[in-house]
Design an enzyme around this catalytic site. Structure first.
Site, mmCIF file in Angstrom:
data_model
loop_
_atom_site.group_PDB
_atom_site.id
_atom_site.type_symbol
_atom_site.label_atom_id
_atom_site.label_comp_id
_atom_site.label_asym_id
_atom_site.label_seq_id
_atom_site.Cartn_x
_atom_site.Cartn_y
_atom_site.Cartn_z
ATOM 1 N N ASN A 68 0.871 -1.178 0.000
ATOM 2 C CA ASN A 68 0.000 0.000 0.000
ATOM 3 C C ASN A 68 0.907 1.227 0.000
ATOM 4 O O ASN A 68 1.471 1.585 1.033
ATOM 5 C CB ASN A 68 -0.888 -0.041 1.262
ATOM 6 C CG ASN A 68 -1.697 1.221 1.421
ATOM 7 O OD1 ASN A 68 -1.817 2.029 0.489
ATOM 8 N ND2 ASN A 68 -2.275 1.399 2.607
ATOM 9 N N LYS A 78 0.111 4.241 -0.347
ATOM 10 C CA LYS A 78 -0.560 5.421 0.220
ATOM 11 C C LYS A 78 -0.328 6.643 -0.688
ATOM 12 O O LYS A 78 -0.220 6.484 -1.899
ATOM 13 C CB LYS A 78 -0.102 5.677 1.663
ATOM 14 C CG LYS A 78 -0.200 4.422 2.536
ATOM 15 C CD LYS A 78 -0.049 4.711 3.993
ATOM 16 C CE LYS A 78 0.010 3.391 4.759
ATOM 17 N NZ LYS A 78 -0.040 3.566 6.200
ATOM 18 N N HIS A 88 -9.475 0.838 5.002
ATOM 19 C CA HIS A 88 -8.201 1.088 5.681
ATOM 20 C C HIS A 88 -8.460 2.036 6.852
ATOM 21 O O HIS A 88 -9.294 2.939 6.762
ATOM 22 C CB HIS A 88 -7.193 1.703 4.701
ATOM 23 C CG HIS A 88 -5.802 1.721 5.258
ATOM 24 N ND1 HIS A 88 -5.391 2.661 6.177
ATOM 25 C CD2 HIS A 88 -4.743 0.900 5.056
ATOM 26 C CE1 HIS A 88 -4.131 2.414 6.508
ATOM 27 N NE2 HIS A 88 -3.719 1.350 5.850
ATOM 28 N N GLU A 92 -6.944 4.494 7.912
ATOM 29 C CA GLU A 92 -6.771 5.924 7.608
ATOM 30 C C GLU A 92 -8.023 6.482 6.936
ATOM 31 O O GLU A 92 -8.383 7.635 7.138
ATOM 32 C CB GLU A 92 -5.513 6.123 6.746
ATOM 33 C CG GLU A 92 -4.258 5.927 7.574
ATOM 34 C CD GLU A 92 -3.043 5.424 6.816
ATOM 35 O OE1 GLU A 92 -3.022 5.496 5.583
ATOM 36 O OE2 GLU A 92 -2.104 4.931 7.477
ATOM 37 N N GLU A 120 -5.351 -5.262 10.613
ATOM 38 C CA GLU A 120 -4.324 -4.241 10.820
ATOM 39 C C GLU A 120 -4.609 -3.486 12.119
ATOM 40 O O GLU A 120 -5.392 -2.523 12.124
ATOM 41 C CB GLU A 120 -4.348 -3.229 9.667
ATOM 42 C CG GLU A 120 -4.102 -3.832 8.301
ATOM 43 C CD GLU A 120 -3.550 -2.783 7.347
ATOM 44 O OE1 GLU A 120 -2.440 -2.998 6.853
ATOM 45 O OE2 GLU A 120 -4.217 -1.756 7.130
ATOM 46 N N GLY A 162 2.383 2.028 10.831
ATOM 47 C CA GLY A 162 3.313 3.142 10.672
ATOM 48 C C GLY A 162 4.010 3.545 11.957
ATOM 49 O O GLY A 162 4.634 4.599 12.033
ATOM 50 N N SER A 182 3.483 -2.362 10.454
ATOM 51 C CA SER A 182 4.934 -2.381 10.653
ATOM 52 C C SER A 182 5.565 -3.735 10.338
ATOM 53 O O SER A 182 6.527 -4.158 10.988
ATOM 54 C CB SER A 182 5.296 -1.931 12.080
ATOM 55 O OG SER A 182 4.835 -0.617 12.297
#
Ligand code: PEP
Length: 256
Positions: free
Chosen positions: A9, A11, A99, A101, A172, A178, A218
């Site tokens: 991904n 992003k 996701h 985000e 996730e 991240g 991560s």
């Protein structure tokens, strides 16, 4: 046999020139994939056209192009959005949905995601459906209930056949995305087994056994092999480590 997948991904990172170099570099160095393995590149929208040409020209099998989002409507007055027919035109095979985000910064609800899921299925896409709990939920030890609600509200209206054909789940944990903090193999395996148990209860053990469940958060070249060796972890959704060939290639190799 269950599919095993590594999906990158990217992003909102890389220009067209940078993305082209990255894609060329990964594809030229990656090993041939087993027939049940896939590598998916979820690149920014502006790069899909060029990335599709690179993927199509490659002699390597089981490499696919992914998008990071889509709208559920085919066209209309939705400024700034992208439709599934537009993604189909540039060769998109898989789409990341839900996701954290998108959920966190763009307010995407389980109900809104359900509409996207249905639209993607109608367009015959593979869906990388993300779920996962924030830190407070993990600290309260209610992560199983949290993830169950995410899956139930967006996916459990599907028939077992449709689910098996289109859905890949990506667990996730938000606290691992991240942050450099990876879920331990025990934490990952425990959640993946719990998701598979939920699928078995809701559908059937046979169906649950066929569903690919990826880990994301991560994941890198040093921990991928151990994570992917867990019985219920079928690969990974990779953010930061997908942006450099030398970091992404060892993760692809960990699939084998
Ligand atoms: C992600 O955003 O899907 C992700 C897993 O990111 P990272 O690998 O950077 O934690």
């Amino acid at each position: 046999m269950r599919k095993k997948i590594v999906a990158g991904n990217w992003k909102m990172n890389t220009t067209i020139a940078e993305g082209k170099l990255l894609l060329d570099s990964v594809i030229s160095q990656m090993p041939a994939l087993a027939s049940n393995h896939q590598v998916i590149f979820c690149v920014p929208f502006t790069q899909l056209f060029v990335a599709n040409e690179i993927v199509n020209q490659s002699s390597k099998h089981n490499i696919f192009l992914g998008a990071q989002n889509c709208h559920d409507k085919a066209a209309g007055a939705f400024t700034g959005e992208i439709s599934i027919p537009m993604l189909t035109e540039v060769g998109v095979h898989s789409v990341i949905i839900g996701h954290s985000e998108r959920r966190q910064y763009f307010g995407e609800s389980n109900t809104f995601l359900k509409a996207k899921v249905d639209a993607l299925i109608a367009a015959n896409k593979q869906i990388l459906f993300c779920c996962g709990e924030p830190l407070q939920v993990r600290e309260a030890n209610t992560q199983n209930e949290y993830v169950t609600a995410q899956l139930k509200e967006s996916l459990f209206h599907l028939s077992p056949e449709t689910f098996m054909q289109h859905i890949v789940i990506a667990y996730e944990p938000i606290w691992a995305i991240g942050t450099g903090v990876t879920a331990s193999t025990e934490q990952a395996q425990e959640m993946h087994a719990s998701i598979r148990h939920l699928l078995a209860e809701t559908y059937s053990a046979e169906m649950a056994n066929e569903i690919t469940i990826l880990y994301g958060g991560s994941c890198n070249g040093s921990n991928a092999k151990e994570l992917f060796s867990c019985a219920d972890v079928d690969g990974g959704l990779i953010g930061g480590a997908a942006l450099k060939a030398e970091l992404f290639l060892p993760i692809i190799q960990a699939l084998a």
